[in-house]
Design an enzyme around this catalytic site. Structure first.
Site, mmCIF file in Angstrom:
data_model
loop_
_atom_site.group_PDB
_atom_site.id
_atom_site.type_symbol
_atom_site.label_atom_id
_atom_site.label_comp_id
_atom_site.label_asym_id
_atom_site.label_seq_id
_atom_site.Cartn_x
_atom_site.Cartn_y
_atom_site.Cartn_z
ATOM 1 N N HIS A 235 -37.979 13.974 -30.293
ATOM 2 C CA HIS A 235 -39.215 13.201 -30.210
ATOM 3 C C HIS A 235 -39.848 13.374 -28.843
ATOM 4 O O HIS A 235 -39.181 13.192 -27.822
ATOM 5 C CB HIS A 235 -38.938 11.707 -30.469
ATOM 6 C CG HIS A 235 -40.192 10.888 -30.531
ATOM 7 N ND1 HIS A 235 -40.405 9.762 -29.781
ATOM 8 C CD2 HIS A 235 -41.328 11.074 -31.251
ATOM 9 C CE1 HIS A 235 -41.614 9.277 -30.047
ATOM 10 N NE2 HIS A 235 -42.195 10.046 -30.929
ATOM 11 N N HIS A 236 -41.121 13.774 -28.843
ATOM 12 C CA HIS A 236 -41.894 13.902 -27.609
ATOM 13 C C HIS A 236 -43.123 13.014 -27.704
ATOM 14 O O HIS A 236 -44.151 13.438 -28.245
ATOM 15 C CB HIS A 236 -42.386 15.350 -27.407
ATOM 16 C CG HIS A 236 -41.301 16.333 -27.124
ATOM 17 N ND1 HIS A 236 -41.517 17.701 -27.207
ATOM 18 C CD2 HIS A 236 -40.008 16.169 -26.749
ATOM 19 C CE1 HIS A 236 -40.391 18.324 -26.884
ATOM 20 N NE2 HIS A 236 -39.459 17.422 -26.615
ATOM 21 N N GLU A 237 -43.030 11.793 -27.233
ATOM 22 C CA GLU A 237 -44.237 10.971 -27.117
ATOM 23 C C GLU A 237 -44.901 11.371 -25.797
ATOM 24 O O GLU A 237 -44.302 11.211 -24.737
ATOM 25 C CB GLU A 237 -43.889 9.481 -27.127
ATOM 26 C CG GLU A 237 -45.075 8.556 -26.854
ATOM 27 C CD GLU A 237 -46.262 8.775 -27.792
ATOM 28 O OE1 GLU A 237 -46.104 8.572 -28.999
ATOM 29 O OE2 GLU A 237 -47.352 9.170 -27.307
ATOM 30 N N GLU B 95 -46.341 2.679 -40.588
ATOM 31 C CA GLU B 95 -46.147 1.817 -39.413
ATOM 32 C C GLU B 95 -47.121 0.636 -39.397
ATOM 33 O O GLU B 95 -46.783 -0.441 -38.919
ATOM 34 C CB GLU B 95 -46.288 2.633 -38.122
ATOM 35 C CG GLU B 95 -47.665 3.257 -37.949
ATOM 36 C CD GLU B 95 -47.788 4.133 -36.691
ATOM 37 O OE1 GLU B 95 -46.752 4.543 -36.147
ATOM 38 O OE2 GLU B 95 -48.933 4.393 -36.276
ATOM 39 N N GLU C 94 -56.844 6.900 -37.968
ATOM 40 C CA GLU C 94 -56.048 5.806 -38.535
ATOM 41 C C GLU C 94 -56.932 4.629 -38.940
ATOM 42 O O GLU C 94 -56.872 3.545 -38.354
ATOM 43 C CB GLU C 94 -54.954 5.403 -37.545
ATOM 44 C CG GLU C 94 -53.979 6.545 -37.319
ATOM 45 C CD GLU C 94 -52.883 6.265 -36.308
ATOM 46 O OE1 GLU C 94 -52.694 5.092 -35.946
ATOM 47 O OE2 GLU C 94 -52.215 7.223 -35.881
ATOM 48 N N HIS D 62 -48.080 13.399 -34.336
ATOM 49 C CA HIS D 62 -48.743 12.118 -34.650
ATOM 50 C C HIS D 62 -49.948 11.982 -33.724
ATOM 51 O O HIS D 62 -49.996 12.606 -32.663
ATOM 52 C CB HIS D 62 -47.775 10.954 -34.487
ATOM 53 C CG HIS D 62 -46.901 10.804 -35.696
ATOM 54 N ND1 HIS D 62 -46.661 9.595 -36.302
ATOM 55 C CD2 HIS D 62 -46.248 11.732 -36.432
ATOM 56 C CE1 HIS D 62 -45.874 9.784 -37.351
ATOM 57 N NE2 HIS D 62 -45.607 11.077 -37.456
HETATM 58 C C1 NOJ Z 1 -47.129 6.300 -32.905
HETATM 59 C C2 NOJ Z 1 -46.459 7.059 -34.002
HETATM 60 O O1 NOJ Z 1 -47.295 7.160 -35.127
HETATM 61 C C3 NOJ Z 1 -45.163 6.359 -34.318
HETATM 62 O O2 NOJ Z 1 -44.550 6.960 -35.437
HETATM 63 C C4 NOJ Z 1 -44.287 6.378 -33.124
HETATM 64 O O3 NOJ Z 1 -43.120 5.632 -33.387
HETATM 65 C C5 NOJ Z 1 -44.983 5.776 -31.904
HETATM 66 N N1 NOJ Z 1 -46.284 6.315 -31.751
HETATM 67 C C6 NOJ Z 1 -44.194 6.025 -30.639
HETATM 68 O O4 NOJ Z 1 -44.216 7.378 -30.320
HETATM 69 CA CA CA Z 2 -49.826 6.557 -35.213
#
Ligand code: NOJ
Ligand code: CA
Length: 705
Positions: A414-416, A509, A174, A484
């Site tokens: 969504h899996h963060e 973002e 990034e 991501h």
């Molecule tokens: C970074 C990701 O690029 C973004 O799209 C996401 O909302 C946040 N992390 C939270 O998971």
């Molecule tokens: Ca990101």
């Protein structure tokens, strides 16, 4: 997917060599590109690449260093070599086009070390749009495991190219692209950059794809294909000698960078070679070098547009977390002190479902739906925080999925992971099984933060395996993955078409919160010829409220609204977000019509014009309808582009709706100025469009009966 394998010409020629044989050559089917392989006097393997009889890569060495063995670099002889010609077209289950041409000539050089008898093969594939080569470690007596300290693959260049590059960061792609001469690349200046929290840049190296443009119009892009069970490759830059050399991503936990059991094959080292910019985008070299599909039924995944509970968190309108605390056993408990900003409530998600259903948008992404977000970023102890199955108290998964189904919408999971990889690996079966139960077929995953276990990097062998294994496991549950903070795309979507998209660049973002002013107008005209050559991008376009002063007076999107529409065509992904808030779309029904109409799955793609970093126009034909969509974007300079619509069908009239920058449009001064007009067009129509500074245009070209 039905695989077609057509071998029109196979000539496999194996020649056992006398020890005096030191060279072999292979050319592309159209003979424009030639690779010469040579052993030096000392038995060092070298190669050279010519394009239209001009040397593009001059004599460059090939080899390896190991932690527990002598390097592979010299004292070789050619035991034999073989050539083969193949024409192996295939079809994309979803993609920029249905049919993919795949014709190439291959040279295999069988090398053996004179004293030790260690052997390695080097395979060159030469296509009309570039080359790939890789090393094959064959089964051999006395050598069962390779501990690679460094791969020593050189690319010795012949000009001081204009180079579009990001630093060779081991943790994140990034970064903004830099445009400098090859001799002026200075990646280390970003190593401890205050605005780049996660930066890990140990060398003057660049990440790939890196794209180079010569004064003579030559275009080169360096990358890799088929990155499996190996480390990502960065390219160390020798600014004096104008050359690149591979520097693999390492780990703080081992003194080797790659560990493999022998036999194995390395990823392909690739060079796309064209004499113009548009052909770089048209090239299929990266996917072609990957293996055919291993997932024969992809009917459960439908390319789609999606909205979501997402931009509102980045703007600060709502939050991911609900406001829970952890008890002594580490369980999340609701103390009743929720601050009321939680975005992923049943009610809010239903608004997105209703809006999507009304506007021909198939999916809704819900971030911040599960417990753990109070402890996801800025903490060392991130293992065990997320479980990917427990919703917050105000999110009713049964009700949301029921309602979505009734409206014909699919919820995107969504899996963060917060880069806590051991927790995620342990939870995957349970998490994907939950998705299967609710009929969810795609997941956006995230890897924010330093990798746990400590000492590993996002782009090293450990993580390459983590990302690939997650996708392979997900496929068993009919789940498609959009990662991501991912490893770069290397065309694996051909083999595993459930790898649908990814981030791996500075996405939209950054415009919401970056302290450096966000992505400048030249960002995407560079991305189209660099990052996009590797594969689909989840950029999340479609921001209509460009300045969003009510949320973030110091941030904005640095394009016009017409360019936001163009991105649905220019930036390819089989899932395309309509990223803005429902209320911002409802206030702008006219431009919204384009998002409603635009396709996401393409029969064919034509790159109509472009220059790296300046502008690009792409036309894509929708698979389902045969209608066309055209998008064009420019950097900070305004320009006029002339288009010929000769890709349209003979004797067919179309209604073209043109969404273009208004007369006074400007990315900063007047980004919302847009002009929309309808005209009838056919194959011999010519259009002239003016793009404002930071602007663009989008055209839907719909068949008339
Ligand atoms: C970074 C990701 O690029 C973004 O799209 C996401 O909302 C946040 N992390 C939270 O998971
Ligand atoms: Ca990101």
């Amino acid at each position: 997917m039905k695989q077609r394998l057509l071998l029109i010409a196979i000539t496999f020629l194996m020649v056992a060599c006398s020890s005096s044989l030191k060279k072999a050559s292979i050319s592309s089917p159209n003979e424009a590109i030639t690779v010469n392989f040579n052993l030096t006097e000392k038995g060092e393997p070298t190669y050279q690449v010519l394009f239209k009889n001009k040397v593009v890569v001059d004599t460059s060495f090939l080899g390896f260093e190991f932690t527990d063995a002598e390097p592979l670099k010299d004292n070789f002889e050619i035991k034999a070599f073989g050539t083969v010609s193949k024409n192996d077209p295939w079809e994309m289950p979803w993609g920029e086009q249905l049919k993919v041409e795949n014709e190439y000539n291959e040279l295999i050089v069988f090398l053996v070390e004179k004293d030790t008898e260690r052997s390695v093969n080097i395979v060159f594939r030469v296509h009309d749009d570039g080359i790939g080569f890789r090393y094959e470690f064959q089964q051999q007596d006395g050598w069962t495991e390779a501990l690679i300290k460094e791969e020593k693959t050189q690319f010795n260049l012949t000009q001081d190219y204009k180079t579009f590059w990001i630093p060779g960061d081991w943790d994140i792609y990034e970064h903004l692209y830099n445009t400098t001469k090859l001799s002026e690349i200075d990646a280390l200046q970003f190593a401890n950059h205050k605005d780049l929290a996660q930066t890990s840049i140990p060398n003057n190296a660049v990440n790939t794809p890196v794209t180079l443009v010569g004064d003579d119009g030559l275009h080169l892009s360096f990358h890799e294909a088929g990155l499996v069970d190996y480390s990502g490759m960065t390219l160390g830059v020798d600014t004096d000698n104008l050359s690149f050399e591979s520097i693999l991503v390492g780990s703080d936990n081992t003194d080797y960078k790659v560990k493999r059991q022998i036999p194995f094959k390395t990823p392909w080292r690739t060079i796309q070679i064209t004499d113009n910019a548009p052909d770089l985008i048209a090239s299929n070299l990266i996917v072609n070098l990957n293996e055919p599909t291993k997932i024969h039924d992809m009917s459960w995944f439908t390319p789609m547009k999606y909205t979501g509970v997402w931009w509102e968190m980045h703007l600060g309108k709502s939050s991911w977390d609900y406001g829970m605390t952890r008890d002594d056993n580490g369980n999340w408990v609701d103390t009743g002190e929720a601050h009321g900003k939680h975005g992923a409530s049943t009610e809010n998600v239903k608004r997105f479902i209703d809006f999507s259903a009304k506007n021909n948008i198939g999916g809704v992404l819900v971030e911040g739906w599960n417990t753990g977000w109070e402890h996801w970023i800025g903490f060392e102890d991130r293992e065990g925080v997320f479980d990917f199955v427990t919703p917050y108290p105000d999110y009713n998964l049964d009700e949301v999925t029921r309602y979505a189904k009734e409206k014909g919408i699919e919820i995107i999971m969504h899996h963060e992971t917060s880069a806590a990889t051991e927790t995620y690996t342990k939870q995957q079966d349970t998490a994907y099984a939950l998705m299967q139960k609710y009929g969810m077929h795609s997941v956006k995953s995230g890897y924010v933060g330093k990798i746990l276990p400590k000492g590993e990097y996002h782009h090293g062998q450990y993580m390459v395996n983590h990302y690939n294994n997650a996708a392979i496991k997900a496929a068993k549950y009919q789940v498609a993955v959009n990662a991501h903070e991912p490893i770069k795309a290397t065309g694996l979507r051909r083999t595993y078409p459930n790898i649908i998209s990814r981030e791996g660049l500075r996405g939209q973002e950054f415009n919401a919160w970056s302290s450096d002013g966000g992505n400048p107008p030249e960002h995407l005209p560079i991305i189209a010829f660099t990052r996009m050559l590797s594969g689909p991008i989840d950029y999340t376009p479609g921001i209509f409220n460009i300045k969003f002063d009510e949320y973030k007076p110091n941030n904005q999107v640095n394009t016009t609204i017409a360019q936001q529409l163009a991105l649905y065509v220019v930036i390819y992904s089989p899932i395309q977000m309509a990223a803005d808030l429902v209320e911002h779309y409802e206030a702008n029904p006219e431009p919204l019509q384009f998002i409603k109409d635009v396709g996401v799955d393409w029969q064919q793609t034509k790159v109509l014009n472009g220059e790296v970093g300046d502008y690009v126009t792409i036309a894509r034909q929708e698979r389902k309808t045969g209608d066309w969509f055209v998008g064009g974007i420019t950097d900070e300079n305004s320009r006029n582009l002339d288009l010929t619509l000769d890709f349209l069908d003979e004797n067919q009239k179309y209604e073209a709706t043109i969404y273009k920058d208004g007369e006074n449009a400007h990315w900063n001064d007047n980004p919302l100025d847009i002009t929309i007009e309808k005209i009838t067009v056919s194959k011999d129509s010519k259009l002239s469009v003016r793009l404002a500074e930071g602007g663009g245009f989008a055209i839907s070209v719909i068949r008339l009966d």
